[in-house]
Motif scaffolding. Structure first.
Motif, PDB file in Angstrom:
ATOM      1  N   LEU A 143      30.062  35.188  38.199  1.00  0.00           N
ATOM      2  CA  LEU A 143      29.409  35.544  39.464  1.00  0.00           C
ATOM      3  C   LEU A 143      30.114  36.705  40.157  1.00  0.00           C
ATOM      4  N   GLN A 144      31.425  36.802  39.949  1.00  0.00           N
ATOM      5  CA  GLN A 144      32.204  37.817  40.654  1.00  0.00           C
ATOM      6  C   GLN A 144      31.991  39.230  40.112  1.00  0.00           C
ATOM      7  N   ARG A 145      31.840  39.370  38.801  1.00  0.00           N
ATOM      8  CA  ARG A 145      31.745  40.715  38.209  1.00  0.00           C
ATOM      9  C   ARG A 145      30.619  41.553  38.805  1.00  0.00           C
ATOM     10  N   PRO A 146      29.376  41.057  38.870  1.00  0.00           N
ATOM     11  CA  PRO A 146      28.320  41.902  39.450  1.00  0.00           C
ATOM     12  C   PRO A 146      28.543  42.229  40.922  1.00  0.00           C
ATOM     13  N   LEU A 147      29.180  41.346  41.670  1.00  0.00           N
ATOM     14  CA  LEU A 147      29.477  41.644  43.066  1.00  0.00           C
ATOM     15  C   LEU A 147      30.470  42.799  43.164  1.00  0.00           C
ATOM     16  N   LEU A 148      31.445  42.825  42.268  1.00  0.00           N
ATOM     17  CA  LEU A 148      32.398  43.930  42.260  1.00  0.00           C
ATOM     18  C   LEU A 148      31.740  45.224  41.796  1.00  0.00           C
ATOM     19  N   ASP A 149      30.804  45.106  40.860  1.00  0.00           N
ATOM     20  CA  ASP A 149      30.105  46.305  40.381  1.00  0.00           C
ATOM     21  C   ASP A 149      29.289  46.960  41.487  1.00  0.00           C
ATOM     22  N   SER A 150      28.814  46.159  42.425  1.00  0.00           N
ATOM     23  CA  SER A 150      28.000  46.693  43.518  1.00  0.00           C
ATOM     24  C   SER A 150      28.844  47.094  44.735  1.00  0.00           C
ATOM     25  N   PHE A 151      30.148  46.810  44.678  1.00  0.00           N
ATOM     26  CA  PHE A 151      31.040  47.131  45.792  1.00  0.00           C
ATOM     27  C   PHE A 151      31.576  48.542  45.628  1.00  0.00           C
ATOM     28  N   ALA A 152      31.578  49.315  46.698  1.00  0.00           N
ATOM     29  CA  ALA A 152      32.100  50.687  46.663  1.00  0.00           C
ATOM     30  C   ALA A 152      33.517  50.694  47.222  1.00  0.00           C
ATOM     31  N   PRO A 153      34.544  50.649  46.364  1.00  0.00           N
ATOM     32  CA  PRO A 153      35.918  50.618  46.872  1.00  0.00           C
ATOM     33  C   PRO A 153      36.309  51.949  47.505  1.00  0.00           C
ATOM     34  N   THR A 154      37.111  51.874  48.518  1.00  0.00           N
ATOM     35  CA  THR A 154      37.616  53.063  49.186  1.00  0.00           C
ATOM     36  C   THR A 154      38.802  53.613  48.411  1.00  0.00           C
ATOM     37  N   GLU A 155      38.847  54.929  48.223  1.00  0.00           N
ATOM     38  CA  GLU A 155      40.003  55.526  47.576  1.00  0.00           C
ATOM     39  C   GLU A 155      41.248  55.251  48.418  1.00  0.00           C
ATOM     40  N   GLU A 156      42.352  54.981  47.733  1.00  0.00           N
ATOM     41  CA  GLU A 156      43.567  54.656  48.452  1.00  0.00           C
ATOM     42  C   GLU A 156      43.959  55.760  49.435  1.00  0.00           C
ATOM     43  N   SER A 157      43.733  56.995  49.073  1.00  0.00           N
ATOM     44  CA  SER A 157      44.102  58.106  49.942  1.00  0.00           C
ATOM     45  C   SER A 157      43.289  58.139  51.229  1.00  0.00           C
TER      46      SER A 157
END
Length: 388
Positions: A221-235
């Motif tokens: 269940l977690q993988r598709p949620l992460l695929d749809s999440f737009a992570p912020t670049e660390e910088s």
């Protein structure tokens, strides 16, 4: 959501029933910031916390893996100190994450029964690393640490179990006999790399099959949620708003590990019966929630705010009754006319519950006594009135 539940859930997950305390989790935001990302600039450290609360929107709800998991435990940004507590005060596991560049994350837990009578405790989180290769290395290091070290009060060592249906998941467990209940239990821990993330799942269950199934379902269940999440670049962490809807600023009370600004899915992690609560949030147009001490919600309109206040109150009364804590109607503060309160006979941690609505806002207050409940509720209504 509620400290009595949090303490019980975490104690079971960590096998630290004798010494886990709420104080371990209610760290001030200042100390959490310092422990999150070492010597990075302060704005980057605060940004890491903001990114962690963003990740709550992409986290599997425990009840999505098992609808019986209706009692909330600890939820919060996965700082190094929160990770240390979550893995039973095992600093080898914490250091493995730090060494491989842990940036931030989020973790939550729930159980299927109140207090210490649960059959299943489910703890689930996602760790964020700089890139895919560091996440893969971290998963290996974390799994190795879990197999070769023990938490503060753990007396058994884990052994690795292969999961043919989840070859990327590194899964280990130990068997535990409870002298107090006379029952056998399984305590499992798993790490699954996925892109620049590591999916982290701990299950306390009656059988290995139950723990295995819960772990595999959580990762699926977690993988598709992460695929749809737009992570912020660390910088760009420093550019993240910490309170985009202004709801955290309206919360009254002290900072805690829960502190932050959340959307509907993140807010549901703190609630009883997460699936029903998430649907209520959708029905009333609840788009933003803030937590400092009280819980503040913004809804579609005043009618929706009243509907949400009623639902929160009904849920608290219903689920506290199941744990034999009878919340009964109690006096509300005269200075907060739009509030209602309930209490359990006698004083004690979270023996008072109040809700207050003002315009499109709703506040939920848990307190230890009448004076504290009335003061927080009155202050909460004033904050809402000033914001209208």
């Amino acid at each position: 959501m509620h400290p009595l539940l949090r303490a019980a859930v975490v104690a079971a997950v960590l096998t630290l029933t004798a010494c886990s305390s709420e104080d371990s989790h209610r760290q001030g935001v200042a100390s959490e910031i310092k422990s999150t990302t070492g010597n990075r600039p302060a704005d980057q450290r605060v940004g890491a916390l903001a990114e962690g609360t963003r990740m709550a929107e992409a986290l599997v709800l425990p009840a999505e893996t098992d609808p019986a998991l209706v009692y909330p435990g600890v939820s919060g940004v996965l700082t190094r100190s929160m990770l240390l507590v979550s893995v039973g005060h095992n600093d080898v596991i914490r250091d493995a994450a730090t060494r491989n560049g842990l940036l931030t994350g989020f973790i939550t837990s729930s159980s299927d029964r109140p207090g210490t009578s649960f059959n299943k405790v489910f703890t689930h989180g996602v760790m964020r690393f700089p890139d895919k290769s560091s996440a893969t290395r971290a998963a290996d290091a974390l799994a190795h640490a879990a197999l070769t070290s023990r938490g503060m009060l753990e007396t058994e060592s884990r052994h690795a179990v292969s999961l043919p249906d989840a070859p990327d998941t590194q899964f280990s467990l130990y068997n535990l006999h409870s002298i107090s209940s006379g029952t056998d239990r399984v305590e499992s821990m798993a790490f699954t790399p996925h892109d620049k993330f590591v999916i982290f799942t701990i299950v306390s269950a009656r059988t290995e099959a139950e723990a295995t199934a819960a772990t595999i379902r959580a990762a699926d269940l977690q993988r598709p949620l992460l695929d749809s999440f737009a992570p912020t670049e660390e910088s760009k962490f420093a550019e993240l708003p910490t309170d985009p809807a202004g709801m955290y600023a309206l919360s009254i009370g002290d900072e805690s590990a829960e502190s932050g600004a959340y959307g509907p899915r993140g807010a549901a992690l703190f609630a009883y019966d997460q699936l029903s609560t998430l649907k209520i949030f959708q029905d009333v147009g609840m788009t933003a929630m803030g937590v400092r001490g009280t819980y503040t919600y913004r809804t579609r309109d005043p009618e929706a705010a009243q509907q949400l206040a009623n639902a929160l109150a009904e849920s608290a009364v219903r689920y506290r009754r199941i744990r034999n804590d009878m919340l009964l109607p109690a006096a509300s503060p005269s200075a907060a006319a739009a509030s209602r309160c309930w209490s359990i006979a006698g004083a004690g941690s979270n023996s008072w519950h109040c809700v207050v609505s003002e315009g499109t806002y709703v506040g939920e207050i848990w307190a230890d006594n009448e004076t504290q409940a009335h003061d927080l509720t009155t202050e909460q209504q004033r904050a809402f009135a000033a914001a209208r």
